[in-house]
Design a protein around this motif. Structure first.
Motif, PDB file in Angstrom:
ATOM      1  N   GLY A  54      13.703   6.720 -14.179  1.00 30.57           N
ATOM      2  CA  GLY A  54      13.195   7.001 -12.846  1.00 30.57           C
ATOM      3  C   GLY A  54      13.880   8.260 -12.360  1.00 30.57           C
ATOM      4  O   GLY A  54      14.465   9.008 -13.153  1.00 30.57           O
ATOM      5  N   ASP A  55      13.862   8.496 -11.069  1.00 32.59           N
ATOM      6  CA  ASP A  55      14.471   9.711 -10.535  1.00 32.59           C
ATOM      7  C   ASP A  55      15.981   9.775 -10.775  1.00 32.59           C
ATOM      8  O   ASP A  55      16.502  10.821 -11.120  1.00 32.59           O
ATOM      9  N   ASN A  56      16.667   8.643 -10.571  1.00 28.72           N
ATOM     10  CA  ASN A  56      18.132   8.649 -10.634  1.00 28.72           C
ATOM     11  C   ASN A  56      18.724   7.812 -11.752  1.00 28.72           C
ATOM     12  O   ASN A  56      19.922   7.833 -11.966  1.00 28.72           O
ATOM     13  N   TRP A  57      17.927   7.058 -12.446  1.00 28.47           N
ATOM     14  CA  TRP A  57      18.433   6.114 -13.444  1.00 28.47           C
ATOM     15  C   TRP A  57      17.706   6.293 -14.768  1.00 28.47           C
ATOM     16  O   TRP A  57      16.615   6.860 -14.824  1.00 28.47           O
ATOM     17  N   GLU A  58      18.350   5.806 -15.828  1.00 30.97           N
ATOM     18  CA  GLU A  58      17.665   5.673 -17.104  1.00 30.97           C
ATOM     19  C   GLU A  58      18.200   4.441 -17.819  1.00 30.97           C
ATOM     20  O   GLU A  58      19.347   4.045 -17.631  1.00 30.97           O
ATOM     21  N   VAL A  59      17.324   3.825 -18.571  1.00 29.90           N
ATOM     22  CA  VAL A  59      17.680   2.673 -19.390  1.00 29.90           C
ATOM     23  C   VAL A  59      17.467   3.067 -20.844  1.00 29.90           C
ATOM     24  O   VAL A  59      16.359   3.442 -21.235  1.00 29.90           O
ATOM     25  N   LEU A  60      18.545   3.033 -21.610  1.00 23.96           N
ATOM     26  CA  LEU A  60      18.482   3.279 -23.044  1.00 23.96           C
ATOM     27  C   LEU A  60      18.162   1.954 -23.723  1.00 23.96           C
ATOM     28  O   LEU A  60      18.644   0.906 -23.299  1.00 23.96           O
ATOM     29  N   LEU A  61      17.384   2.008 -24.782  1.00 26.57           N
ATOM     30  CA  LEU A  61      17.014   0.792 -25.500  1.00 26.57           C
ATOM     31  C   LEU A  61      17.085   1.040 -26.990  1.00 26.57           C
ATOM     32  O   LEU A  61      16.553   2.043 -27.482  1.00 26.57           O
ATOM     33  N   TRP A  62      17.747   0.133 -27.690  1.00 29.50           N
ATOM     34  CA  TRP A  62      17.726   0.092 -29.148  1.00 29.50           C
ATOM     35  C   TRP A  62      17.028  -1.200 -29.550  1.00 29.50           C
ATOM     36  O   TRP A  62      17.471  -2.286 -29.182  1.00 29.50           O
ATOM     37  N   ALA A  63      15.956  -1.103 -30.301  1.00 29.42           N
ATOM     38  CA  ALA A  63      15.298  -2.274 -30.898  1.00 29.42           C
ATOM     39  C   ALA A  63      15.848  -2.367 -32.321  1.00 29.42           C
ATOM     40  O   ALA A  63      15.508  -1.554 -33.182  1.00 29.42           O
TER      41      ALA A  63
ATOM     42  N   ARG B  14      22.228   3.622 -17.042  1.00 30.17           N
ATOM     43  CA  ARG B  14      23.132   4.699 -16.626  1.00 30.17           C
ATOM     44  C   ARG B  14      22.420   5.670 -15.692  1.00 30.17           C
ATOM     45  O   ARG B  14      21.206   5.580 -15.487  1.00 30.17           O
ATOM     46  N   VAL B  15      23.187   6.613 -15.155  1.00 30.60           N
ATOM     47  CA  VAL B  15      22.651   7.675 -14.313  1.00 30.60           C
ATOM     48  C   VAL B  15      21.777   8.577 -15.191  1.00 30.60           C
ATOM     49  O   VAL B  15      22.139   8.883 -16.335  1.00 30.60           O
ATOM     50  N   ARG B  16      20.644   8.982 -14.656  1.00 31.41           N
ATOM     51  CA  ARG B  16      19.725   9.833 -15.423  1.00 31.41           C
ATOM     52  C   ARG B  16      20.375  11.184 -15.742  1.00 31.41           C
ATOM     53  O   ARG B  16      21.135  11.714 -14.949  1.00 31.41           O
ATOM     54  N   HIS B  17      20.071  11.699 -16.882  1.00 36.42           N
ATOM     55  CA  HIS B  17      20.533  13.003 -17.384  1.00 36.42           C
ATOM     56  C   HIS B  17      21.996  13.016 -17.769  1.00 36.42           C
ATOM     57  O   HIS B  17      22.607  14.078 -17.825  1.00 36.42           O
TER      58      HIS B  17
ATOM     59  N   ASP C 208      11.780  -2.698 -14.181  1.00 37.21           N
ATOM     60  CA  ASP C 208      12.381  -1.414 -13.829  1.00 37.21           C
ATOM     61  C   ASP C 208      13.060  -1.524 -12.466  1.00 37.21           C
ATOM     62  O   ASP C 208      12.655  -2.338 -11.628  1.00 37.21           O
ATOM     63  N   PRO C 209      14.062  -0.671 -12.200  1.00 37.72           N
ATOM     64  CA  PRO C 209      14.566  -0.572 -10.837  1.00 37.72           C
ATOM     65  C   PRO C 209      13.404  -0.245  -9.900  1.00 37.72           C
ATOM     66  O   PRO C 209      12.482   0.456 -10.316  1.00 37.72           O
TER      67      PRO C 209
END
Length: 163
Positions: free
Chosen positions: A56-65, A28-31, A107-108
């Motif tokens: 990163g600057d504009n993106w984020e990846v959420l992770l559930w293990a 998703r979009v960061r923040h 990563d992107p």
């Protein structure tokens, strides 16, 4: 050579030990202020998932293990995957997917680039509701095709392909 069933090959790390489980990701979009609410009611787990956020600057990846105590049967597995990835989508993710420990993650700007992540996506969903949930714990691991990985890259353009 013996082929391993998904339930015998998929694992996460919990308290430093490898245990049965899956990794669920969302891009998703960061923040984005929305909270990703894990659907604990759909899994038989050994506790809450370990949560990570890569960014990163504009993106984020959420992770559930997600550590699993008991693997669901195929039909129930598909429903659990759909419910889990839907929660990622509800938190603002454009794409959610399932992968395994040790599978390539990039990563992107290389996210969903088949040259980097071929054979890494086991199930997926996008924010239009389309998806693939056919991860059967009693069958060998069967990643989606490179064409599907490329389509996820195109669908998430502007996030998957920027640094």
């Amino acid at each position: 050579m013996k082929v391993l069933r998904a339930r015998d090959a998929l694992a996460v790390f919990r308290d430093g030990e490898e245990v049965p489980g899956i990794h669920v990701y969302g891009l998703r979009v960061r923040h984005d202020p929305r909270v990703a609410l894990y659907p604990s009611e759909v899994w038989d787990t050994t506790g809450e998932p370990t949560r990570f956020t890569l960014y990163g600057d504009n993106w984020e990846v959420l992770l559930w293990a997600v550590p699993l105590r008991k693997w669901p049967r195929k039909k129930r597995m598909a429903a659990a995957l759909r419910a889990t990835m839907s929660r990622m989508i509800d938190s603002g993710c454009r794409v959610a997917w399932v992968a395994a420990e040790g599978f390539p993650f990039c990563d992107p700007p290389m996210l969903f680039d088949p040259a980097c992540m071929s054979d890494s996506v086991l199930a997926w969903m996008d924010d239009s509701g389309r998806g693939w949930f056919d991860l059967d714990p009693d069958r060998p691991i069967a990643p989606v095709s490179e064409d599907v990985v490329q389509s996820l890259r195109k669908y998430s353009a502007g996030l998957s392909d920027v640094e």
